[in-house]
Write a protein that holds these residues in place. Structure first.
Motif, PDB file in Angstrom:
ATOM      1  N   ARG A 166       0.834  -1.215   0.000  1.00  0.00           N
ATOM      2  CA  ARG A 166       0.000   0.000   0.000  1.00  0.00           C
ATOM      3  C   ARG A 166       0.862   1.255   0.000  1.00  0.00           C
ATOM      4  NH1 ARG A 166      -5.652  -1.309   3.119  1.00  0.00           N
ATOM      5  NH2 ARG A 166      -5.907  -3.344   2.154  1.00  0.00           N
ATOM      6  N   SER A 167       1.708   1.314  -1.013  1.00  0.00           N
ATOM      7  CA  SER A 167       2.617   2.449  -1.131  1.00  0.00           C
ATOM      8  C   SER A 167       2.001   3.643  -1.849  1.00  0.00           C
ATOM      9  CB  SER A 167       3.896   2.009  -1.865  1.00  0.00           C
ATOM     10  OG  SER A 167       3.575   1.581  -3.178  1.00  0.00           O
ATOM     11  N   GLY A 168       0.819   3.490  -2.403  1.00  0.00           N
ATOM     12  CA  GLY A 168       0.173   4.640  -3.025  1.00  0.00           C
ATOM     13  C   GLY A 168      -0.721   4.306  -4.202  1.00  0.00           C
ATOM     14  N   HIS A 169      -0.351   3.339  -5.018  1.00  0.00           N
ATOM     15  CA  HIS A 169      -1.160   3.019  -6.199  1.00  0.00           C
ATOM     16  C   HIS A 169      -2.578   2.573  -5.835  1.00  0.00           C
ATOM     17  CE1 HIS A 169       2.813   2.685  -8.261  1.00  0.00           C
ATOM     18  NE2 HIS A 169       2.122   3.351  -9.160  1.00  0.00           N
ATOM     19  N   PHE A 170      -2.734   1.982  -4.649  1.00  0.00           N
ATOM     20  CA  PHE A 170      -4.054   1.505  -4.235  1.00  0.00           C
ATOM     21  C   PHE A 170      -5.044   2.653  -4.116  1.00  0.00           C
ATOM     22  CE2 PHE A 170      -2.558   2.916  -0.165  1.00  0.00           C
ATOM     23  CZ  PHE A 170      -3.704   3.241   0.558  1.00  0.00           C
ATOM     24  N   ARG A 171      -4.552   3.872  -3.910  1.00  0.00           N
ATOM     25  CA  ARG A 171      -5.444   5.033  -3.767  1.00  0.00           C
ATOM     26  C   ARG A 171      -6.227   5.314  -5.050  1.00  0.00           C
ATOM     27  NH1 ARG A 171      -0.945   6.896  -0.538  1.00  0.00           N
ATOM     28  NH2 ARG A 171      -1.627   6.964   1.621  1.00  0.00           N
ATOM     29  N   LEU A 172      -5.735   4.771  -6.155  1.00  0.00           N
ATOM     30  CA  LEU A 172      -6.456   4.910  -7.415  1.00  0.00           C
ATOM     31  C   LEU A 172      -7.869   4.346  -7.283  1.00  0.00           C
ATOM     32  CD1 LEU A 172      -6.340   5.624 -10.484  1.00  0.00           C
ATOM     33  CD2 LEU A 172      -5.711   3.237 -10.843  1.00  0.00           C
ATOM     34  N   ILE A 173      -8.033   3.319  -6.478  1.00  0.00           N
ATOM     35  CA  ILE A 173      -9.349   2.718  -6.281  1.00  0.00           C
ATOM     36  C   ILE A 173     -10.315   3.768  -5.731  1.00  0.00           C
ATOM     37  CG2 ILE A 173     -10.670   0.961  -5.017  1.00  0.00           C
ATOM     38  CD1 ILE A 173      -8.025  -0.745  -5.074  1.00  0.00           C
ATOM     39  N   ALA A 174      -9.885   4.490  -4.710  1.00  0.00           N
ATOM     40  CA  ALA A 174     -10.739   5.523  -4.118  1.00  0.00           C
ATOM     41  C   ALA A 174     -11.054   6.628  -5.117  1.00  0.00           C
ATOM     42  CB  ALA A 174     -10.061   6.108  -2.879  1.00  0.00           C
ATOM     43  N   CYS A 175     -10.062   7.040  -5.881  1.00  0.00           N
ATOM     44  CA  CYS A 175     -10.280   8.082  -6.894  1.00  0.00           C
ATOM     45  C   CYS A 175     -11.261   7.618  -7.955  1.00  0.00           C
ATOM     46  CB  CYS A 175      -8.960   8.470  -7.551  1.00  0.00           C
ATOM     47  SG  CYS A 175      -7.780   9.241  -6.447  1.00  0.00           S
ATOM     48  N   GLU A 176     -11.106   6.380  -8.374  1.00  0.00           N
ATOM     49  CA  GLU A 176     -11.951   5.864  -9.448  1.00  0.00           C
ATOM     50  C   GLU A 176     -13.377   5.553  -8.984  1.00  0.00           C
ATOM     51  OE1 GLU A 176     -11.452   5.905 -12.703  1.00  0.00           O
ATOM     52  OE2 GLU A 176      -9.564   6.902 -12.266  1.00  0.00           O
ATOM     53  N   VAL A 177     -13.559   5.271  -7.711  1.00  0.00           N
ATOM     54  CA  VAL A 177     -14.920   5.118  -7.187  1.00  0.00           C
ATOM     55  C   VAL A 177     -15.680   6.413  -7.434  1.00  0.00           C
ATOM     56  CG1 VAL A 177     -16.289   4.969  -5.057  1.00  0.00           C
ATOM     57  CG2 VAL A 177     -14.444   3.363  -5.446  1.00  0.00           C
ATOM     58  N   VAL A 178     -15.071   7.524  -7.061  1.00  0.00           N
ATOM     59  CA  VAL A 178     -15.711   8.833  -7.215  1.00  0.00           C
ATOM     60  C   VAL A 178     -15.886   9.165  -8.695  1.00  0.00           C
ATOM     61  CG1 VAL A 178     -15.438  11.304  -6.752  1.00  0.00           C
ATOM     62  CG2 VAL A 178     -14.830   9.622  -4.995  1.00  0.00           C
ATOM     63  N   SER A 179     -14.854   8.926  -9.481  1.00  0.00           N
ATOM     64  CA  SER A 179     -14.909   9.199 -10.911  1.00  0.00           C
ATOM     65  C   SER A 179     -16.011   8.395 -11.589  1.00  0.00           C
ATOM     66  CB  SER A 179     -13.552   8.881 -11.535  1.00  0.00           C
ATOM     67  OG  SER A 179     -13.593   9.029 -12.923  1.00  0.00           O
ATOM     68  N   HIS A 180     -16.089   7.109 -11.285  1.00  0.00           N
ATOM     69  CA  HIS A 180     -17.109   6.259 -11.902  1.00  0.00           C
ATOM     70  C   HIS A 180     -18.510   6.601 -11.396  1.00  0.00           C
ATOM     71  CE1 HIS A 180     -13.712   4.103 -13.522  1.00  0.00           C
ATOM     72  NE2 HIS A 180     -14.544   3.394 -14.279  1.00  0.00           N
ATOM     73  N   ASP A 181     -18.614   7.063 -10.148  1.00  0.00           N
ATOM     74  CA  ASP A 181     -19.904   7.568  -9.667  1.00  0.00           C
ATOM     75  C   ASP A 181     -20.363   8.729 -10.546  1.00  0.00           C
ATOM     76  OD1 ASP A 181     -20.252   5.785  -7.579  1.00  0.00           O
ATOM     77  OD2 ASP A 181     -19.600   7.186  -6.011  1.00  0.00           O
ATOM     78  N   ALA A 182     -19.430   9.620 -10.870  1.00  0.00           N
ATOM     79  CA  ALA A 182     -19.760  10.779 -11.704  1.00  0.00           C
ATOM     80  C   ALA A 182     -20.178  10.359 -13.112  1.00  0.00           C
ATOM     81  CB  ALA A 182     -18.571  11.734 -11.770  1.00  0.00           C
ATOM     82  N   TYR A 183     -19.623   9.265 -13.608  1.00  0.00           N
ATOM     83  CA  TYR A 183     -20.015   8.739 -14.927  1.00  0.00           C
ATOM     84  C   TYR A 183     -21.363   8.034 -14.876  1.00  0.00           C
ATOM     85  CZ  TYR A 183     -15.059   9.154 -16.327  1.00  0.00           C
ATOM     86  OH  TYR A 183     -13.802   9.606 -16.609  1.00  0.00           O
ATOM     87  N   GLY A 184     -21.861   7.769 -13.670  1.00  0.00           N
ATOM     88  CA  GLY A 184     -23.113   7.044 -13.533  1.00  0.00           C
ATOM     89  C   GLY A 184     -22.945   5.538 -13.461  1.00  0.00           C
ATOM     90  N   THR A 185     -21.716   5.095 -13.252  1.00  0.00           N
ATOM     91  CA  THR A 185     -21.458   3.659 -13.128  1.00  0.00           C
ATOM     92  C   THR A 185     -21.932   3.187 -11.756  1.00  0.00           C
ATOM     93  OG1 THR A 185     -19.501   3.871 -14.524  1.00  0.00           O
ATOM     94  CG2 THR A 185     -19.663   1.878 -13.186  1.00  0.00           C
ATOM     95  N   PRO A 186     -22.815   2.216 -11.716  1.00  0.00           N
ATOM     96  CA  PRO A 186     -23.260   1.705 -10.410  1.00  0.00           C
ATOM     97  C   PRO A 186     -22.081   1.162  -9.598  1.00  0.00           C
ATOM     98  CG  PRO A 186     -24.629   0.827 -12.189  1.00  0.00           C
ATOM     99  CD  PRO A 186     -23.470   1.528 -12.827  1.00  0.00           C
ATOM    100  N   ARG A 187     -22.112   1.391  -8.313  1.00  0.00           N
ATOM    101  CA  ARG A 187     -21.032   0.943  -7.424  1.00  0.00           C
ATOM    102  C   ARG A 187     -20.826  -0.563  -7.532  1.00  0.00           C
ATOM    103  NH1 ARG A 187     -19.373   3.631  -2.872  1.00  0.00           N
ATOM    104  NH2 ARG A 187     -19.647   5.334  -4.316  1.00  0.00           N
ATOM    105  N   GLU A 188     -21.906  -1.310  -7.649  1.00  0.00           N
ATOM    106  CA  GLU A 188     -21.805  -2.768  -7.750  1.00  0.00           C
ATOM    107  C   GLU A 188     -21.025  -3.172  -9.000  1.00  0.00           C
ATOM    108  OE1 GLU A 188     -24.882  -1.159  -7.533  1.00  0.00           O
ATOM    109  OE2 GLU A 188     -24.894  -1.312  -5.356  1.00  0.00           O
TER     110      GLU A 188
END
Length: 134
Positions: free
Chosen positions: A68-90
């Motif tokens: 967990r040196s930093g790349h894993f944070r992409l997951i958190a960023c992409e959750v928000v980004s995909h929410d904005a695209y309308g991608t369901p969380r599931e």
């Protein structure tokens, strides 16, 4: 999570030895399991986008399951980004399961119960992390 990180990494290394590019396998499974997803990709340049998206996801998985040196944070960023695209969380979380299932099928007999457990644990942890990050 050290034991599972080794198994996660091992599963990806074994898959890489068998298949030069996981992208077509992963996205075929995604499209088969979620027929609504092909329209989420633009027609021009989508192959590059899919390849890049998978590569970044695998980097994030390896980091999340490891140091967990930093790349894993992409997951958190992409959750928000995909929410904005309308991608369901599931569906967002489901992409990680699609990767796991693709690896399992590709590895066949080399896919061990321990590897399966490591991936199951990883998916639960990613789901929890994505929920916190949102």
């Amino acid at each position: 999570m050290n034991a599972s990180s080794n198994l996660i990494e091992q599963s990806l290394e074994l898959a890489a030895a068998r298949c030069a590019d996981l992208t077509p396998l992963v996205y075929q499974r995604l499209f088969d399991e979620h027929p609504e997803t092909p329209t989420m990709f633009r027609s021009q340049g989508s192959e590059l986008v899919k390849g890049s998206m998978l590569a970044l996801t695998i980097e994030a998985i390896l980091d999340f399951a490891g140091q967990r040196s930093g790349h894993f944070r992409l997951i958190a960023c992409e959750v928000v980004s995909h929410d904005a695209y309308g991608t369901p969380r599931e569906l967002f979380i489901g992409f990680f399961a699609v990767i796991r299932d693709t690896l399992r099928d590709l590895l066949g007999d080399e896919w061990s119960p321990e590897m399966a457990q490591a991936w199951d644990t990883l998916l639960v942890d990613i789901d929890a992390f994505a929920g916190i990050a949102a």
